[in-house]
Design a protein around this motif. Structure first.
Motif, PDB file in Angstrom:
ATOM      1  N   GLU A 110      -8.945   0.300   5.556  1.00 17.12           N
ATOM      2  CA  GLU A 110      -9.421  -0.976   6.082  1.00 17.12           C
ATOM      3  C   GLU A 110     -10.083  -1.785   4.973  1.00 17.12           C
ATOM      4  O   GLU A 110     -10.569  -1.234   3.986  1.00 17.12           O
ATOM      5  CB  GLU A 110     -10.387  -0.758   7.245  1.00 17.12           C
ATOM      6  CG  GLU A 110     -11.690  -0.076   6.877  1.00 17.12           C
ATOM      7  CD  GLU A 110     -12.575   0.192   8.074  1.00 17.12           C
ATOM      8  OE1 GLU A 110     -12.530  -0.574   9.054  1.00 17.12           O
ATOM      9  OE2 GLU A 110     -13.308   1.188   8.037  1.00 17.12           O
ATOM     10  N   ASN A 111     -10.098  -3.093   5.138  1.00 18.15           N
ATOM     11  CA  ASN A 111     -10.725  -3.994   4.182  1.00 18.15           C
ATOM     12  C   ASN A 111     -12.034  -4.470   4.799  1.00 18.15           C
ATOM     13  O   ASN A 111     -12.058  -5.401   5.591  1.00 18.15           O
ATOM     14  CB  ASN A 111      -9.801  -5.181   3.894  1.00 18.15           C
ATOM     15  CG  ASN A 111     -10.362  -6.128   2.859  1.00 18.15           C
ATOM     16  OD1 ASN A 111     -11.537  -6.087   2.528  1.00 18.15           O
ATOM     17  ND2 ASN A 111      -9.504  -6.994   2.350  1.00 18.15           N
ATOM     18  N   HIS A 128      -8.323 -10.198   6.169  1.00 21.28           N
ATOM     19  CA  HIS A 128      -7.256  -9.659   5.322  1.00 21.28           C
ATOM     20  C   HIS A 128      -7.130  -8.148   5.492  1.00 21.28           C
ATOM     21  O   HIS A 128      -6.567  -7.476   4.637  1.00 21.28           O
ATOM     22  CB  HIS A 128      -7.513  -9.987   3.852  1.00 21.28           C
ATOM     23  CG  HIS A 128      -7.471 -11.438   3.528  1.00 21.28           C
ATOM     24  ND1 HIS A 128      -7.471 -11.876   2.225  1.00 21.28           N
ATOM     25  CD2 HIS A 128      -7.432 -12.549   4.299  1.00 21.28           C
ATOM     26  CE1 HIS A 128      -7.435 -13.201   2.223  1.00 21.28           C
ATOM     27  NE2 HIS A 128      -7.415 -13.621   3.469  1.00 21.28           N
ATOM     28  N   CYS A 129      -7.642  -7.632   6.576  1.00 24.35           N
ATOM     29  CA  CYS A 129      -7.677  -6.188   6.797  1.00 24.35           C
ATOM     30  C   CYS A 129      -6.416  -5.715   7.511  1.00 24.35           C
ATOM     31  O   CYS A 129      -6.125  -6.164   8.629  1.00 24.35           O
ATOM     32  CB  CYS A 129      -8.913  -5.833   7.632  1.00 24.35           C
ATOM     33  SG  CYS A 129      -9.018  -4.084   8.026  1.00 24.35           S
ATOM     34  N   TYR A 146       0.798  -1.227   0.000  1.00 20.69           N
ATOM     35  CA  TYR A 146       0.000   0.000   0.000  1.00 20.69           C
ATOM     36  C   TYR A 146       0.831   1.279   0.000  1.00 20.69           C
ATOM     37  O   TYR A 146       0.371   2.306  -0.487  1.00 20.69           O
ATOM     38  CB  TYR A 146      -0.965   0.012   1.187  1.00 20.69           C
ATOM     39  CG  TYR A 146      -2.032  -1.031   1.063  1.00 20.69           C
ATOM     40  CD1 TYR A 146      -3.006  -0.951   0.074  1.00 20.69           C
ATOM     41  CD2 TYR A 146      -2.065  -2.116   1.923  1.00 20.69           C
ATOM     42  CE1 TYR A 146      -3.985  -1.913  -0.059  1.00 20.69           C
ATOM     43  CE2 TYR A 146      -3.057  -3.091   1.807  1.00 20.69           C
ATOM     44  CZ  TYR A 146      -4.004  -2.983   0.809  1.00 20.69           C
ATOM     45  OH  TYR A 146      -4.973  -3.940   0.680  1.00 20.69           O
ATOM     46  N   GLU A 186     -14.577  -5.776   3.221  1.00 16.51           N
ATOM     47  CA  GLU A 186     -15.079  -6.979   2.573  1.00 16.51           C
ATOM     48  C   GLU A 186     -14.521  -8.250   3.192  1.00 16.51           C
ATOM     49  O   GLU A 186     -15.182  -9.281   3.201  1.00 16.51           O
ATOM     50  CB  GLU A 186     -14.753  -6.945   1.078  1.00 16.51           C
ATOM     51  CG  GLU A 186     -15.460  -5.837   0.343  1.00 16.51           C
ATOM     52  CD  GLU A 186     -14.979  -5.694  -1.092  1.00 16.51           C
ATOM     53  OE1 GLU A 186     -14.213  -6.558  -1.574  1.00 16.51           O
ATOM     54  OE2 GLU A 186     -15.373  -4.714  -1.732  1.00 16.51           O
TER      55      GLU A 186
END
Length: 154
Positions: A134-135, A141-142, A68, A137
């Motif tokens: 943040e993830n 995996h966040c 990221y 979904e």
């Protein structure tokens, strides 16, 4: 559970792999992402990423920083310190909240030649902040949830 990045069993593999990669000059497209032959989902599936052990969790957080923040140089990695990561929450226009991890690259503690003290420059350095969203979904995996888990175990 084996970890291909740090398990002693894989040290010869890591040495040879490092020799091969030393001369690799990957092309970086305009989007800024380096093309990889290893799919991220594969690393999750074979438990090389996640919170399965302390070293896997740490490797996962470092993986997220590279992914990221776009870290590709040794100098960038050397600047990384988890003390410079902060959980930030903001309210969106639709009154929902978004959480992210913000990385504040280190600044010099000395005054610059222009005479501006480091504290003042830090306030002005807000545009240099790097963020990991943040993830929602997939919370497993966040990066935000995994960093909070890391802090809870630290």
């Amino acid at each position: 559970m084996e970890n291909i990045f740090s398990d002693v069993i894989y040290s010869q593999f890591n040495t040879e792999f490092t020799k091969i990669l030393q001369h690799l000059k990957p092309s970086v497209p305009a989007a800024g992402y380096v093309q990889s032959r290893v799919e991220e989902e594969f690393l999750w599936d074979c438990k090389q990423l996640g919170a399965y052990s302390p070293i896997v969790l740490l490797n996962t957080l470092l993986f997220f920083c590279c992914k990221y923040f776009g870290f590709t140089k040794v100098e960038q990695h050397r600047q990384l310190s988890f003390t410079q990561l902060t959980c930030c929450t903001r309210t969106n226009l639709n009154h929902t909240r978004t959480t992210s991890l913000c990385f504040y690259p280190p600044t010099s503690t000395e005054a610059q030649p222009d005479g501006v003290p480091a504290k003042k420059r830090k306030k002005d350095n807000v545009e240099n902040v790097l963020e990991m969203m943040e993830n929602l979904e997939n919370p497993l995996h966040c990066p935000v949830r995994l960093y909070e888990f890391y802090l809870s175990k630290w």
